[in-house]
Design a protein around this motif. Structure first.
Motif, mmCIF file in Angstrom:
data_model
loop_
_atom_site.group_PDB
_atom_site.id
_atom_site.type_symbol
_atom_site.label_atom_id
_atom_site.label_comp_id
_atom_site.label_asym_id
_atom_site.label_seq_id
_atom_site.Cartn_x
_atom_site.Cartn_y
_atom_site.Cartn_z
ATOM 1 N N SER A 53 0.825 -1.211 0.000
ATOM 2 C CA SER A 53 0.000 0.000 0.000
ATOM 3 C C SER A 53 0.859 1.260 0.000
ATOM 4 O O SER A 53 0.551 2.236 -0.673
ATOM 5 N N GLU A 54 1.976 1.229 0.740
ATOM 6 C CA GLU A 54 2.885 2.375 0.750
ATOM 7 C C GLU A 54 3.564 2.529 -0.612
ATOM 8 O O GLU A 54 3.724 3.641 -1.114
ATOM 9 N N ALA A 55 3.949 1.411 -1.223
ATOM 10 C CA ALA A 55 4.562 1.457 -2.556
ATOM 11 C C ALA A 55 3.586 2.032 -3.579
ATOM 12 O O ALA A 55 3.973 2.831 -4.434
ATOM 13 N N ALA A 56 2.305 1.665 -3.478
ATOM 14 C CA ALA A 56 1.297 2.190 -4.402
ATOM 15 C C ALA A 56 1.121 3.691 -4.215
ATOM 16 O O ALA A 56 1.021 4.442 -5.196
ATOM 17 N N ALA A 57 1.092 4.153 -2.959
ATOM 18 C CA ALA A 57 0.941 5.589 -2.695
ATOM 19 C C ALA A 57 2.136 6.371 -3.224
ATOM 20 O O ALA A 57 1.987 7.420 -3.855
ATOM 21 N N THR A 101 2.132 2.367 -17.156
ATOM 22 C CA THR A 101 1.270 1.566 -16.299
ATOM 23 C C THR A 101 2.151 0.809 -15.328
ATOM 24 O O THR A 101 3.017 0.035 -15.741
ATOM 25 N N VAL A 102 1.945 1.064 -14.039
ATOM 26 C CA VAL A 102 2.724 0.394 -13.004
ATOM 27 C C VAL A 102 1.787 -0.561 -12.268
ATOM 28 O O VAL A 102 0.769 -0.134 -11.720
ATOM 29 N N THR A 103 2.130 -1.841 -12.277
ATOM 30 C CA THR A 103 1.352 -2.865 -11.589
ATOM 31 C C THR A 103 2.145 -3.317 -10.376
ATOM 32 O O THR A 103 3.298 -3.736 -10.502
ATOM 33 N N ALA A 111 7.382 -6.268 1.075
ATOM 34 C CA ALA A 111 7.974 -6.476 -0.252
ATOM 35 C C ALA A 111 6.885 -6.366 -1.318
ATOM 36 O O ALA A 111 5.757 -6.810 -1.116
ATOM 37 N N THR A 112 7.246 -5.742 -2.431
ATOM 38 C CA THR A 112 6.294 -5.519 -3.513
ATOM 39 C C THR A 112 6.955 -5.810 -4.852
ATOM 40 O O THR A 112 8.025 -5.261 -5.152
ATOM 41 N N ARG A 144 15.124 5.861 -6.061
ATOM 42 C CA ARG A 144 14.779 7.158 -5.481
ATOM 43 C C ARG A 144 13.279 7.269 -5.247
ATOM 44 O O ARG A 144 12.670 8.275 -5.590
ATOM 45 N N LEU A 145 12.720 6.230 -4.666
ATOM 46 C CA LEU A 145 11.287 6.244 -4.389
ATOM 47 C C LEU A 145 10.989 7.422 -3.471
ATOM 48 O O LEU A 145 11.572 7.517 -2.394
ATOM 49 N N PRO A 146 10.131 8.362 -3.902
ATOM 50 C CA PRO A 146 9.875 9.549 -3.071
ATOM 51 C C PRO A 146 9.180 9.160 -1.775
ATOM 52 O O PRO A 146 8.532 8.119 -1.703
ATOM 53 N N PRO A 147 9.320 9.997 -0.741
ATOM 54 C CA PRO A 147 8.600 9.700 0.505
ATOM 55 C C PRO A 147 7.101 9.763 0.282
ATOM 56 O O PRO A 147 6.642 10.381 -0.672
ATOM 57 N N PRO A 148 6.351 9.115 1.156
ATOM 58 C CA PRO A 148 4.898 9.120 0.979
ATOM 59 C C PRO A 148 4.348 10.536 1.039
ATOM 60 O O PRO A 148 4.890 11.387 1.741
ATOM 61 N N PRO A 149 3.278 10.807 0.286
ATOM 62 C CA PRO A 149 2.683 12.142 0.290
ATOM 63 C C PRO A 149 2.101 12.469 1.672
ATOM 64 O O PRO A 149 1.538 11.602 2.329
#
Length: 151
Positions: A53-57, A101-103, A111-112, A144-149
């Motif tokens: 869920s965090e990866a999706a956000a 498109t990111v799945t 882990a995702t 460089r996954l940005p921090p959650p919004p």
């Protein structure tokens, strides 16, 4: 909105054509886009240390920063799978719309599994915009996954 990549890309190219040629430019660009080949590329990676869920956000936030979110209609993805889409500029001068498109599929609590698909129409000059953009987004997600919004 539709799930058909070709229709989404034709509409996006029509919008670009309208910028330079009014309604005739829109019609001409959409007409031509339907006949162009598509450059499609997929990149697979695994994000560790982040819940699905965090990866999706974070993915949605990243794609919002890069382009315009795309809402699609159709079948819901299977349970545990999240799909995030956006139109991102690619190619020369970022003028070629690329549908990203990111799945995301949870493979554990932290882990995702991620599949990044880039699709773009190709003209006479091969820019490989779909391929390059898929690699760019995958690199941003992996390193460089940005921090959650924060809201």
């Amino acid at each position: 909105m539709t799930d058909d990549e070709d229709l989404i890309l034709a509409e996006a190219l029509g919008a670009v054509g309208a910028l330079g040629g009014g309604s005739g430019g829109r019609f001409g660009a959409k007409f031509a886009a339907r006949r162009l080949k598509k450059n499609v590329h997929e990149v697979e990676l695994t994000l560790g240390g982040v819940s699905p869920s965090e990866a999706a956000a974070r993915t949605a936030d990243l794609l919002l920063r890069l382009g315009t979110p795309v809402r699609t209609a159709g079948a819901e993805p299977p349970s545990g799978v999240r799909v995030v889409r956006a139109l991102v500029g690619g190619g020369f001068g970022n003028m070629n719309p690329v549908l990203v498109t990111v799945t995301l599929t949870g493979t554990g609590p932290e882990a995702t599994a991620v599949r990044v698909r880039g699709a773009a129409k190709e003209g006479l000059i091969r820019q490989r915009a779909g391929e390059k953009t898929a690699h760019q987004v995958a690199d941003l997600l992996a390193h460089r996954l940005p921090p959650p919004p924060t809201h």
